[in-house]
Design a protein around this motif. Structure first.
Motif, PDB file in Angstrom:
ATOM      1  N   UNK A 157       0.571  -1.105   0.321  1.00  0.00           N
ATOM      2  CA  UNK A 157      -0.418   0.133   0.265  1.00  0.00           C
ATOM      3  C   UNK A 157       0.631   1.181   0.315  1.00  0.00           C
ATOM      4  N   UNK A 158       2.310   1.072  -0.013  1.00  0.00           N
ATOM      5  CA  UNK A 158       3.017   2.271   0.285  1.00  0.00           C
ATOM      6  C   UNK A 158       4.069   2.602  -1.367  1.00  0.00           C
ATOM      7  N   UNK A 159       3.715   1.584  -1.484  1.00  0.00           N
ATOM      8  CA  UNK A 159       5.042   1.085  -2.948  1.00  0.00           C
ATOM      9  C   UNK A 159       5.547   2.267  -3.775  1.00  0.00           C
ATOM     10  N   UNK A 160       4.117   2.718  -3.694  1.00  0.00           N
ATOM     11  CA  UNK A 160       4.246   4.204  -4.404  1.00  0.00           C
ATOM     12  C   UNK A 160       4.890   5.360  -4.552  1.00  0.00           C
ATOM     13  N   UNK A 194     -12.730  -5.623   5.036  1.00  0.00           N
ATOM     14  CA  UNK A 194     -11.929  -4.553   5.096  1.00  0.00           C
ATOM     15  C   UNK A 194     -10.533  -4.566   5.925  1.00  0.00           C
ATOM     16  N   UNK A 195      -9.715  -4.423   5.650  1.00  0.00           N
ATOM     17  CA  UNK A 195      -7.836  -4.003   6.203  1.00  0.00           C
ATOM     18  C   UNK A 195      -7.171  -5.282   5.442  1.00  0.00           C
ATOM     19  N   UNK A 196      -7.800  -5.982   4.212  1.00  0.00           N
ATOM     20  CA  UNK A 196      -7.105  -7.029   3.400  1.00  0.00           C
ATOM     21  C   UNK A 196      -5.569  -6.490   3.256  1.00  0.00           C
ATOM     22  N   UNK A 197      -4.465  -7.117   3.272  1.00  0.00           N
ATOM     23  CA  UNK A 197      -3.509  -6.484   2.744  1.00  0.00           C
ATOM     24  C   UNK A 197      -3.277  -6.716   1.249  1.00  0.00           C
ATOM     25  N   UNK A 198      -3.170  -5.771  -0.001  1.00  0.00           N
ATOM     26  CA  UNK A 198      -2.726  -5.713  -1.485  1.00  0.00           C
ATOM     27  C   UNK A 198      -2.666  -7.391  -1.269  1.00  0.00           C
ATOM     28  N   UNK A 199      -2.976  -7.781  -2.704  1.00  0.00           N
ATOM     29  CA  UNK A 199      -2.737  -9.630  -3.085  1.00  0.00           C
ATOM     30  C   UNK A 199      -3.370 -10.657  -2.127  1.00  0.00           C
ATOM     31  N   UNK A 200      -4.040 -10.208  -1.308  1.00  0.00           N
ATOM     32  CA  UNK A 200      -4.585 -11.045  -0.245  1.00  0.00           C
ATOM     33  C   UNK A 200      -6.649 -11.242  -0.344  1.00  0.00           C
ATOM     34  N   UNK A 201      -6.661 -12.201  -1.509  1.00  0.00           N
ATOM     35  CA  UNK A 201      -8.142 -12.163  -1.469  1.00  0.00           C
ATOM     36  C   UNK A 201      -8.829 -13.502  -2.572  1.00  0.00           C
ATOM     37  N   UNK A 202     -10.062 -12.999  -2.793  1.00  0.00           N
ATOM     38  CA  UNK A 202     -10.289 -13.704  -4.076  1.00  0.00           C
ATOM     39  C   UNK A 202      -9.385 -13.358  -5.576  1.00  0.00           C
ATOM     40  N   UNK A 227      -1.382  -0.938  -8.597  1.00  0.00           N
ATOM     41  CA  UNK A 227      -0.486  -1.695  -8.052  1.00  0.00           C
ATOM     42  C   UNK A 227       0.241  -0.949  -9.291  1.00  0.00           C
ATOM     43  N   UNK A 228      -0.172  -1.561 -10.680  1.00  0.00           N
ATOM     44  CA  UNK A 228      -0.012  -0.776 -12.028  1.00  0.00           C
ATOM     45  C   UNK A 228       0.140   0.781 -12.115  1.00  0.00           C
ATOM     46  N   UNK A 229      -1.247   1.781 -11.394  1.00  0.00           N
ATOM     47  CA  UNK A 229      -1.147   2.941 -11.012  1.00  0.00           C
ATOM     48  C   UNK A 229      -0.278   3.564 -10.634  1.00  0.00           C
TER      49      UNK A 229
END
Length: 298
Positions: free
Chosen positions: A199-202, A238-246, A257-259
Protein backbone atom coordinates in the motif's frame (compact mmCIF):
# COMPACT_ATOMS: atom_id res chain seq x y z
CA UNK A 1 1.73 -4.28 -16.60
CA UNK A 2 3.69 -7.50 -17.07
CA UNK A 3 2.61 -10.52 -15.01
CA UNK A 4 4.93 -13.28 -13.84
CA UNK A 5 4.77 -16.33 -11.61
CA UNK A 6 7.23 -17.80 -9.12
CA UNK A 7 8.03 -21.47 -9.59
CA UNK A 8 7.83 -23.97 -6.69
CA UNK A 9 11.05 -23.47 -4.76
CA UNK A 10 10.28 -23.85 -1.07
CA UNK A 11 8.71 -26.72 0.83
CA UNK A 12 7.16 -30.03 -0.21
CA UNK A 13 5.72 -28.79 -3.51
CA UNK A 14 9.17 -27.67 -4.75
CA UNK A 15 10.01 -30.74 -6.85
CA UNK A 16 11.54 -30.77 -10.33
CA UNK A 17 8.33 -32.24 -11.73
CA UNK A 18 6.24 -29.44 -10.22
CA UNK A 19 8.71 -26.80 -11.38
CA UNK A 20 8.28 -28.17 -14.88
CA UNK A 21 4.48 -28.22 -14.66
CA UNK A 22 4.29 -24.61 -13.50
CA UNK A 23 6.91 -23.35 -15.97
CA UNK A 24 5.43 -25.04 -19.03
CA UNK A 25 1.86 -23.99 -18.22
CA UNK A 26 2.90 -20.42 -17.38
CA UNK A 27 4.57 -20.13 -20.76
CA UNK A 28 1.46 -21.50 -22.48
CA UNK A 29 -0.72 -18.97 -20.64
CA UNK A 30 1.42 -16.02 -21.68
CA UNK A 31 3.09 -15.12 -18.40
CA UNK A 32 5.98 -12.75 -18.98
CA UNK A 33 8.52 -14.19 -16.54
CA UNK A 34 9.26 -17.06 -14.14
CA UNK A 35 10.93 -16.11 -10.87
CA UNK A 36 13.14 -17.65 -8.17
CA UNK A 37 14.70 -16.45 -4.91
CA UNK A 38 17.72 -17.30 -2.76
CA UNK A 39 18.16 -18.60 0.75
CA UNK A 40 21.47 -20.36 1.37
CA UNK A 41 20.94 -21.47 4.96
CA UNK A 42 18.44 -21.34 7.80
CA UNK A 43 20.12 -20.62 11.15
CA UNK A 44 18.95 -22.95 13.91
CA UNK A 45 16.27 -21.24 15.97
CA UNK A 46 15.82 -18.32 13.56
CA UNK A 47 12.23 -16.97 13.41
CA UNK A 48 12.26 -16.15 9.68
CA UNK A 49 9.55 -18.72 8.94
CA UNK A 50 8.67 -21.81 6.96
CA UNK A 51 9.30 -20.30 3.51
CA UNK A 52 13.05 -20.19 4.15
CA UNK A 53 13.47 -23.61 5.76
CA UNK A 54 14.15 -25.60 2.57
CA UNK A 55 14.95 -23.66 -0.61
CA UNK A 56 16.45 -24.82 -3.90
CA UNK A 57 19.29 -22.83 -5.47
CA UNK A 58 17.79 -20.13 -7.71
CA UNK A 59 20.32 -20.18 -10.55
CA UNK A 60 20.42 -23.96 -10.92
CA UNK A 61 16.62 -23.88 -10.93
CA UNK A 62 16.61 -21.25 -13.69
CA UNK A 63 19.09 -23.28 -15.75
CA UNK A 64 16.72 -26.25 -15.48
CA UNK A 65 13.78 -24.08 -16.54
CA UNK A 66 15.79 -22.65 -19.44
CA UNK A 67 15.97 -26.15 -20.93
CA UNK A 68 12.23 -26.83 -20.76
CA UNK A 69 10.88 -23.45 -21.92
CA UNK A 70 11.43 -21.36 -25.01
CA UNK A 71 10.01 -17.85 -24.71
CA UNK A 72 9.11 -16.97 -21.12
CA UNK A 73 11.70 -14.81 -19.36
CA UNK A 74 13.63 -16.09 -16.33
CA UNK A 75 14.30 -13.91 -13.28
CA UNK A 76 16.00 -14.20 -9.91
CA UNK A 77 14.84 -11.90 -7.11
CA UNK A 78 17.37 -11.85 -5.63
CA UNK A 79 20.87 -13.27 -5.20
CA UNK A 80 22.81 -11.58 -2.41
CA UNK A 81 26.13 -9.77 -2.35
CA UNK A 82 27.91 -12.18 -0.01
CA UNK A 83 28.87 -14.16 -3.12
CA UNK A 84 32.03 -13.53 -5.16
CA UNK A 85 31.06 -11.11 -7.96
CA UNK A 86 33.29 -12.46 -10.73
CA UNK A 87 32.10 -16.02 -10.15
CA UNK A 88 28.49 -14.82 -10.10
CA UNK A 89 29.08 -12.80 -13.27
CA UNK A 90 30.28 -15.98 -14.97
CA UNK A 91 27.25 -17.98 -13.79
CA UNK A 92 24.81 -15.31 -14.93
CA UNK A 93 26.54 -14.91 -18.30
CA UNK A 94 26.30 -18.66 -18.86
CA UNK A 95 22.66 -18.66 -17.80
CA UNK A 96 22.00 -15.85 -20.27
CA UNK A 97 23.61 -17.95 -23.00
CA UNK A 98 21.78 -21.22 -22.31
CA UNK A 99 18.44 -19.41 -21.97
CA UNK A 100 18.82 -17.57 -25.26
CA UNK A 101 19.00 -14.13 -23.63
CA UNK A 102 15.96 -14.41 -21.33
CA UNK A 103 17.56 -13.60 -17.96
CA UNK A 104 16.71 -10.83 -15.49
CA UNK A 105 19.27 -10.62 -12.67
CA UNK A 106 18.16 -9.27 -9.29
CA UNK A 107 20.77 -8.41 -6.66
CA UNK A 108 20.26 -7.75 -2.95
CA UNK A 109 22.52 -6.81 -0.07
CA UNK A 110 21.47 -9.75 2.12
CA UNK A 111 20.04 -9.60 5.64
CA UNK A 112 21.03 -12.86 7.38
CA UNK A 113 24.41 -12.41 9.17
CA UNK A 114 24.99 -16.17 9.30
CA UNK A 115 24.99 -16.37 5.49
CA UNK A 116 27.76 -13.78 5.36
CA UNK A 117 29.69 -15.65 8.04
CA UNK A 118 29.40 -18.94 6.17
CA UNK A 119 30.67 -17.21 3.00
CA UNK A 120 33.63 -15.66 4.85
CA UNK A 121 32.35 -12.13 4.16
CA UNK A 122 31.84 -9.32 6.67
CA UNK A 123 28.28 -8.16 7.33
CA UNK A 124 29.36 -4.59 7.93
CA UNK A 125 29.47 -2.05 5.09
CA UNK A 126 26.87 -3.91 3.05
CA UNK A 127 25.79 -0.78 1.18
CA UNK A 128 29.30 0.07 0.03
CA UNK A 129 29.95 -3.58 -0.75
CA UNK A 130 26.79 -3.73 -2.85
CA UNK A 131 27.77 -0.71 -4.93
CA UNK A 132 31.22 -2.13 -5.59
CA UNK A 133 29.67 -5.52 -6.35
CA UNK A 134 27.58 -3.91 -9.12
CA UNK A 135 30.68 -2.20 -10.49
CA UNK A 136 32.64 -5.47 -10.68
CA UNK A 137 29.68 -7.35 -12.15
CA UNK A 138 29.26 -4.83 -14.94
CA UNK A 139 33.00 -4.78 -15.67
CA UNK A 140 33.01 -8.56 -15.96
CA UNK A 141 30.12 -8.40 -18.41
CA UNK A 142 31.43 -5.58 -20.62
CA UNK A 143 35.17 -4.90 -20.33
CA UNK A 144 37.62 -6.71 -22.60
CA UNK A 145 40.22 -6.61 -19.83
CA UNK A 146 38.64 -6.72 -16.39
CA UNK A 147 40.67 -5.04 -13.65
CA UNK A 148 39.53 -3.77 -10.27
CA UNK A 149 41.16 -2.57 -7.07
CA UNK A 150 38.53 -1.57 -4.54
CA UNK A 151 37.66 -1.60 -0.87
CA UNK A 152 36.14 -5.08 -0.96
CA UNK A 153 37.24 -6.74 -4.22
CA UNK A 154 40.45 -7.17 -6.22
CA UNK A 155 40.52 -8.44 -9.77
CA UNK A 156 43.91 -8.64 -11.52
CA UNK A 157 43.83 -7.69 -15.21
CA UNK A 158 42.02 -10.62 -16.76
CA UNK A 159 39.72 -11.75 -19.53
CA UNK A 160 36.32 -12.87 -18.24
CA UNK A 161 34.67 -14.45 -21.25
CA UNK A 162 32.31 -15.16 -22.87
CA UNK A 163 30.32 -11.98 -22.35
CA UNK A 164 26.55 -12.18 -21.95
CA UNK A 165 24.61 -11.11 -25.02
CA UNK A 166 22.63 -9.09 -24.40
CA UNK A 167 23.81 -7.95 -20.97
CA UNK A 168 20.95 -8.99 -18.67
CA UNK A 169 18.88 -6.32 -16.96
CA UNK A 170 20.15 -5.79 -13.41
CA UNK A 171 17.60 -5.02 -10.70
CA UNK A 172 18.46 -3.99 -7.14
CA UNK A 173 16.40 -4.73 -4.05
CA UNK A 174 16.13 -2.92 -0.73
CA UNK A 175 13.55 -0.91 1.20
CA UNK A 176 15.49 1.92 2.87
CA UNK A 177 15.66 5.23 1.03
CA UNK A 178 19.41 4.82 0.52
CA UNK A 179 18.79 1.47 -1.20
CA UNK A 180 16.05 2.95 -3.36
CA UNK A 181 18.32 5.80 -4.43
CA UNK A 182 21.06 3.29 -5.20
CA UNK A 183 18.71 1.40 -7.52
CA UNK A 184 17.85 4.64 -9.31
CA UNK A 185 21.52 5.57 -9.78
CA UNK A 186 22.96 2.21 -10.72
CA UNK A 187 20.43 -0.37 -11.83
CA UNK A 188 17.94 -1.11 -14.59
CA UNK A 189 15.17 -1.20 -12.02
CA UNK A 190 14.07 -2.07 -8.51
CA UNK A 191 12.47 -5.21 -7.07
CA UNK A 192 10.41 -5.13 -3.89
CA UNK A 193 10.95 -7.56 -1.02
CA UNK A 194 8.53 -10.11 0.40
CA UNK A 195 8.08 -7.82 3.41
CA UNK A 196 7.10 -4.76 1.39
CA UNK A 197 3.94 -2.92 2.43
CA UNK A 198 2.39 -2.75 -1.02
CA UNK A 199 0.00 0.00 0.00
CA UNK A 200 3.08 2.25 0.26
CA UNK A 201 4.88 1.18 -2.88
CA UNK A 202 4.06 4.31 -4.89
CA UNK A 203 6.33 6.60 -2.82
CA UNK A 204 9.16 4.06 -3.08
CA UNK A 205 8.85 4.06 -6.88
CA UNK A 206 8.99 7.86 -6.77
CA UNK A 207 12.24 7.82 -4.76
CA UNK A 208 13.89 5.49 -7.30
CA UNK A 209 12.73 7.64 -10.22
CA UNK A 210 13.95 10.86 -8.60
CA UNK A 211 17.38 9.34 -7.97
CA UNK A 212 17.58 8.18 -11.58
CA UNK A 213 16.71 11.63 -12.85
CA UNK A 214 19.32 13.27 -10.62
CA UNK A 215 21.90 10.83 -11.99
CA UNK A 216 21.05 11.89 -15.53
CA UNK A 217 19.21 8.67 -16.32
CA UNK A 218 15.78 8.15 -17.87
CA UNK A 219 13.31 7.09 -15.12
CA UNK A 220 10.88 5.87 -17.76
CA UNK A 221 13.38 3.21 -18.83
CA UNK A 222 13.43 1.52 -15.42
CA UNK A 223 11.49 -1.56 -14.37
CA UNK A 224 9.64 -1.66 -11.05
CA UNK A 225 9.08 -5.28 -10.14
CA UNK A 226 6.74 -6.28 -7.32
CA UNK A 227 7.13 -9.64 -5.64
CA UNK A 228 3.48 -10.45 -5.09
CA UNK A 229 3.13 -12.29 -1.79
CA UNK A 230 -0.12 -13.63 -3.18
CA UNK A 231 -2.54 -15.28 -0.75
CA UNK A 232 -5.75 -16.66 -2.21
CA UNK A 233 -8.44 -16.35 0.46
CA UNK A 234 -12.23 -16.33 0.46
CA UNK A 235 -13.94 -13.62 2.44
CA UNK A 236 -11.01 -11.23 2.82
CA UNK A 237 -12.71 -7.98 3.74
CA UNK A 238 -11.84 -4.52 5.00
CA UNK A 239 -8.24 -4.11 6.06
CA UNK A 240 -6.97 -6.96 3.88
CA UNK A 241 -3.45 -6.77 2.52
CA UNK A 242 -3.00 -6.13 -1.18
CA UNK A 243 -2.83 -9.39 -3.17
CA UNK A 244 -4.70 -11.24 -0.41
CA UNK A 245 -8.27 -12.24 -1.22
CA UNK A 246 -10.31 -13.72 -4.01
CA UNK A 247 -8.98 -13.94 -7.54
CA UNK A 248 -11.15 -10.97 -8.49
CA UNK A 249 -9.71 -8.89 -5.64
CA UNK A 250 -6.15 -9.90 -6.51
CA UNK A 251 -6.60 -8.94 -10.16
CA UNK A 252 -7.97 -5.56 -9.07
CA UNK A 253 -4.94 -5.13 -6.79
CA UNK A 254 -2.60 -5.74 -9.73
CA UNK A 255 -4.32 -2.92 -11.61
CA UNK A 256 -3.96 -0.67 -8.55
CA UNK A 257 -0.23 -1.42 -8.37
CA UNK A 258 0.15 -0.48 -12.02
CA UNK A 259 -1.42 2.89 -11.21
CA UNK A 260 1.31 3.37 -8.57
CA UNK A 261 4.07 2.97 -11.17
CA UNK A 262 4.76 -0.78 -10.86
CA UNK A 263 5.69 -2.27 -14.25
CA UNK A 264 5.83 -5.97 -13.28
CA UNK A 265 4.04 -8.11 -10.71
CA UNK A 266 4.84 -11.75 -10.14
CA UNK A 267 2.66 -13.97 -7.97
CA UNK A 268 4.79 -15.86 -5.45
CA UNK A 269 2.98 -18.59 -3.54
CA UNK A 270 6.26 -19.59 -1.88
CA UNK A 271 5.76 -16.69 0.52
CA UNK A 272 2.27 -17.76 1.57
CA UNK A 273 3.22 -19.75 4.68
CA UNK A 274 -0.10 -21.60 4.64
CA UNK A 275 0.63 -22.72 1.06
CA UNK A 276 4.19 -23.84 1.80
CA UNK A 277 2.98 -25.96 4.73
CA UNK A 278 0.46 -27.88 2.59
CA UNK A 279 1.28 -31.35 1.32
CA UNK A 280 2.73 -31.34 -2.19
CA UNK A 281 -0.42 -32.52 -3.96
CA UNK A 282 -2.77 -29.94 -2.44
CA UNK A 283 -0.21 -27.16 -2.85
CA UNK A 284 0.08 -27.92 -6.57
CA UNK A 285 -3.68 -28.14 -7.00
CA UNK A 286 -4.08 -24.66 -5.53
CA UNK A 287 -1.11 -23.30 -7.43
CA UNK A 288 -2.42 -24.50 -10.77
CA UNK A 289 -5.81 -22.97 -9.99
CA UNK A 290 -4.11 -19.64 -9.27
CA UNK A 291 -1.91 -19.94 -12.37
CA UNK A 292 -5.01 -20.21 -14.55
CA UNK A 293 -7.10 -17.58 -12.74
CA UNK A 294 -4.39 -14.89 -12.57
CA UNK A 295 -3.02 -15.35 -16.09
CA UNK A 296 -2.38 -12.20 -18.15
CA UNK A 297 -5.14 -10.93 -20.43
CA UNK A 298 -7.71 -13.08 -18.67
Amino acid sequence: MRTGFAVPQSGAWATPANMRRVAVRAEELGYHELWTFQRVLYPVGHPMGATYRSVHDPLVTLAYLAGITRTVRLGVAVVNAFLQPVALAKQLATLQAVSGGRLTAGLGLGWVPEEFESAGVGFEGRGRRGEEFVEVLRKAWTDDVVAHQGEFYRVPPSHVDPKPSPVPPLLLGGTADVALRRAGRLADGWVSSSRENLSEIGPRVAVVKEAAERAGRDPAALRFVCRGVTRVRAGAGAGRRLLTGTFEQIRADVAALEAEGVTDVFHDLNFDTAHVELDAGEAMRRAEEALEALAPHR
